[in-house]
Design a protein around this motif. Sequence first.
Motif, PDB file in Angstrom:
ATOM      1  N   ARG A   8       0.802  -1.216   0.000  1.00  8.17           N
ATOM      2  CA  ARG A   8       0.000   0.000   0.000  1.00  8.17           C
ATOM      3  C   ARG A   8       0.838   1.272   0.000  1.00  8.17           C
ATOM      4  O   ARG A   8       1.919   1.321   0.598  1.00  8.17           O
ATOM      5  CB  ARG A   8      -0.935  -0.001   1.220  1.00  8.17           C
ATOM      6  N   ALA A  22      -0.092   5.155   1.118  1.00 13.46           N
ATOM      7  CA  ALA A  22      -1.129   5.906   1.822  1.00 13.46           C
ATOM      8  C   ALA A  22      -1.635   7.063   0.978  1.00 13.46           C
ATOM      9  O   ALA A  22      -0.841   7.847   0.431  1.00 13.46           O
ATOM     10  CB  ALA A  22      -0.593   6.430   3.153  1.00 13.46           C
ATOM     11  N   ASN A  73      -6.394   4.496  -0.541  1.00 17.14           N
ATOM     12  CA  ASN A  73      -4.996   4.127  -0.731  1.00 17.14           C
ATOM     13  C   ASN A  73      -4.775   3.407  -2.065  1.00 17.14           C
ATOM     14  O   ASN A  73      -5.709   2.846  -2.653  1.00 17.14           O
ATOM     15  CB  ASN A  73      -4.549   3.230   0.420  1.00 17.14           C
ATOM     16  N   ILE A 101      -2.233   0.715   6.652  1.00 16.29           N
ATOM     17  CA  ILE A 101      -1.138   1.658   6.416  1.00 16.29           C
ATOM     18  C   ILE A 101      -0.208   1.682   7.632  1.00 16.29           C
ATOM     19  O   ILE A 101      -0.665   1.824   8.765  1.00 16.29           O
ATOM     20  CB  ILE A 101      -1.682   3.073   6.145  1.00 16.29           C
ATOM     21  N   THR A 131       2.158   2.752  10.668  1.00 16.14           N
ATOM     22  CA  THR A 131       2.192   3.920  11.543  1.00 16.14           C
ATOM     23  C   THR A 131       3.566   4.582  11.522  1.00 16.14           C
ATOM     24  O   THR A 131       3.727   5.674  12.061  1.00 16.14           O
ATOM     25  CB  THR A 131       1.877   3.514  12.990  1.00 16.14           C
ATOM     26  N   ASP A 166       4.295   1.423   2.033  1.00 15.47           N
ATOM     27  CA  ASP A 166       4.281   2.881   2.152  1.00 15.47           C
ATOM     28  C   ASP A 166       5.665   3.472   2.422  1.00 15.47           C
ATOM     29  O   ASP A 166       5.782   4.576   2.959  1.00 15.47           O
ATOM     30  CB  ASP A 166       3.298   3.308   3.256  1.00 15.47           C
ATOM     31  N   ASN A 218       6.773   7.186   1.829  1.00  8.49           N
ATOM     32  CA  ASN A 218       6.291   8.201   2.766  1.00  8.49           C
ATOM     33  C   ASN A 218       6.931   8.092   4.150  1.00  8.49           C
ATOM     34  O   ASN A 218       6.552   8.842   5.051  1.00  8.49           O
ATOM     35  CB  ASN A 218       4.768   8.100   2.889  1.00  8.49           C
TER      36      ASN A 218
END
Length: 360
Positions: free
Chosen positions: A88, A90, A110, A223, A225, A331, A334
């Motif tokens: 994924r 986000a 997402n 997603i 943390t 992710d 990010n």
Amino acid sequence: MSTPTGRADRRHWGQTPAGEAIHLYTLALPGGVQATLTDFGATLVGVCVPDRRGVLGDVVLGHDQPGPYADHATSPYFGATVGRYANRIAGGQFPLDGQVYRVPPNDGDNALHGGPQGFDHRVWHGETRVEAGRPAVTFTRLSVDGEMGFPGNLRVTVTYTLGELDGAHTLEIDYHAVTDAPTVLNLTNHAYWNLMADPSRGVLEHELTVHASAFTPVRAGGIPTGEVRPVAGTPFDFRTPRPVGERVDAPDEQLTLVGGYDHNLVLDGTGLRLAAVLHDPHSGRELTIHTTEPGVQVYSGNFLDGSVTGKHGQVYAKHAGMCLETQHFPDSPNWPDFPSTRLDPGQTFTSRTVHTFRVR
């Protein structure tokens, strides 16, 4: 003593709605062990290996015909090569060199597995060969600049090789890619394993070992943390063999969020090393996975709900199969502290995962 020679065959299997030809490839070794693949999605369709009595069984979930692979509602990435970004992203967006790139969302807000028309929904070019008795197929494609919002023209190959080693059988997956502009890349295979070769009995009694001392917790939507949390004292501690179903329904917030296991475990060590072992005590089949990747997504088939009919008319209910997707972290673009998924011009992306099948 001569080395037994395998074979690699190709036959027409169907076509896409747009009229592109789809082929089925068979990699076979003497004795009946074989892997079948299709150039639609560079997808692993089946793997037939023996149980402790020598009876061959197909240990991968999937379909008998190409059509269902084109429909995410009936084929949730069964055996597919997923990319450009596995797992994924986000909000379907990520920054790169001061610019924000957007991937069309296909999992709520997402982007999942490269967006709605990711690598799993593309026809690849396939070429077979047999080297030193080992049959192989290499799938190649050009992902053009802007495809699903990702920058750079990306040339990518995925090679599947079937072999034998010390009485065991191996399925190797090798990934290579180059780009002409900075981009992000995360590739994996999305096989659903059932070592009993009987999806009606599920995988909850399979015993799993994962050489991971930490995992990446998630929030809603799967997603991350951003935390890397030790597995000690959690249901994610598979450092010693545990039945998959032993704690899958434990009252743990992380399990509740996604209905079971669907988490990235942070593998110990670097280089090509042992990542996971999956063992079915009923059939005796054992799958050992070595990888160069930093993580593995352990997914217990939570979202299979009986609405998918697979090979031989089998209905795939919850936990009918499980995935062990060797990968970089979800992710990552990010999260700067996660292992980088950036690929620049002049670099060559390489990744290797080796599946070894034994009986005990």
